[in-house]
Write a protein that holds these residues in place. Structure first.
Motif, PDB file in Angstrom:
ATOM      1  N   LEU A  74      30.747  44.260  51.936  1.00  0.00           N
ATOM      2  CA  LEU A  74      31.866  43.327  51.910  1.00  0.00           C
ATOM      3  C   LEU A  74      31.914  42.485  50.640  1.00  0.00           C
ATOM      4  N   LEU A  75      30.924  42.589  49.794  1.00  0.00           N
ATOM      5  CA  LEU A  75      30.806  41.729  48.629  1.00  0.00           C
ATOM      6  C   LEU A  75      30.921  42.523  47.340  1.00  0.00           C
ATOM      7  N   CYS A  76      31.224  41.811  46.281  1.00  0.00           N
ATOM      8  CA  CYS A  76      31.205  42.400  44.952  1.00  0.00           C
ATOM      9  C   CYS A  76      30.036  41.800  44.198  1.00  0.00           C
ATOM     10  N   ARG A  77      29.201  42.684  43.700  1.00  0.00           N
ATOM     11  CA  ARG A  77      28.048  42.251  42.925  1.00  0.00           C
ATOM     12  C   ARG A  77      28.142  42.882  41.551  1.00  0.00           C
ATOM     13  N   SER A  78      27.494  42.261  40.603  1.00  0.00           N
ATOM     14  CA  SER A  78      27.457  42.807  39.257  1.00  0.00           C
ATOM     15  C   SER A  78      26.066  42.599  38.690  1.00  0.00           C
TER      16      SER A  78
END
Length: 174
Positions: free
Chosen positions: A10-14
């Motif tokens: 559900l999240l956006c990580r970089s």
């Protein structure tokens, strides 16, 4: 599906490659990672909470609240901090499989005695940041703006498959 698996979907990580950190410095790499994470969102955010005193230039006119030590005052930032640490831990387990002599799975990249001893014994590997001690002294790293000495660690797709981070490892600065 485990709760952590659902959370990460559900999240956006970089994640920014160590070569990029060495090229632009840790602050600029952090700004790049924040910008990339926001750009990966499928719905544009209405407001950003940023743990720190700077908003990345690439986030333009998005409204943002800057909170120094935000993890102590904002549950959202505290949760994001936990997610960042879990992401780092996942990367360290992956790196441990690639470079078992360094013990990344145990120390998670922290400069504990066993990690420093492994660097002294084996020299730095491609995931060690040349701009951080003791690797800086060992490699003769001169300063930001020079090309980093190590080749790219892995193809984005290999890391995506191993960690689920999502294709930003090794991305060049915008």
């Amino acid at each position: 599906m485990q709760r952590t698996d659902l959370c990460f979907h559900l999240l956006c990580r970089s994640v920014v490659d160590p070569d990029v950190i060495d090229e632009v410095n840790i602050l600029q790499a952090t700004m790049l990672a924040m910008q990339q994470a926001v750009q990966k969102l499928t719905t544009a955010p209405q407001h950003l909470l940023i743990d720190g005193n700077r908003k990345p230039d690439g986030l333009g006119s998005l409204p943002a609240q800057l909170l120094v030590k935000g993890d102590a005052t904002s549950t959202c930032i505290a949760a994001a901090s936990v997610i960042a640490k879990v992401t780092r831990d996942q990367l360290m387990v992956y790196f441990d499989q690639q470079y078992p002599q360094y013990g990344f799975a145990k120390h998670k990249g922290y400069g504990v005695a066993a990690h420093r001893a492994a660097i002294s014994r084996f020299g730095p590997c491609p995931v060690h940041r040349r701009s951080f001690e003791p690797v800086k002294t060992m490699t003769g790293w001169q300063g930001y703006g020079q090309a980093a000495a190590a080749a790219a660690l892995v193809q984005n797709t290999a890391l995506d498959a191993a960690t689920g981070v999502g294709g930003n490892y090794g991305a060049a600065p915008a």
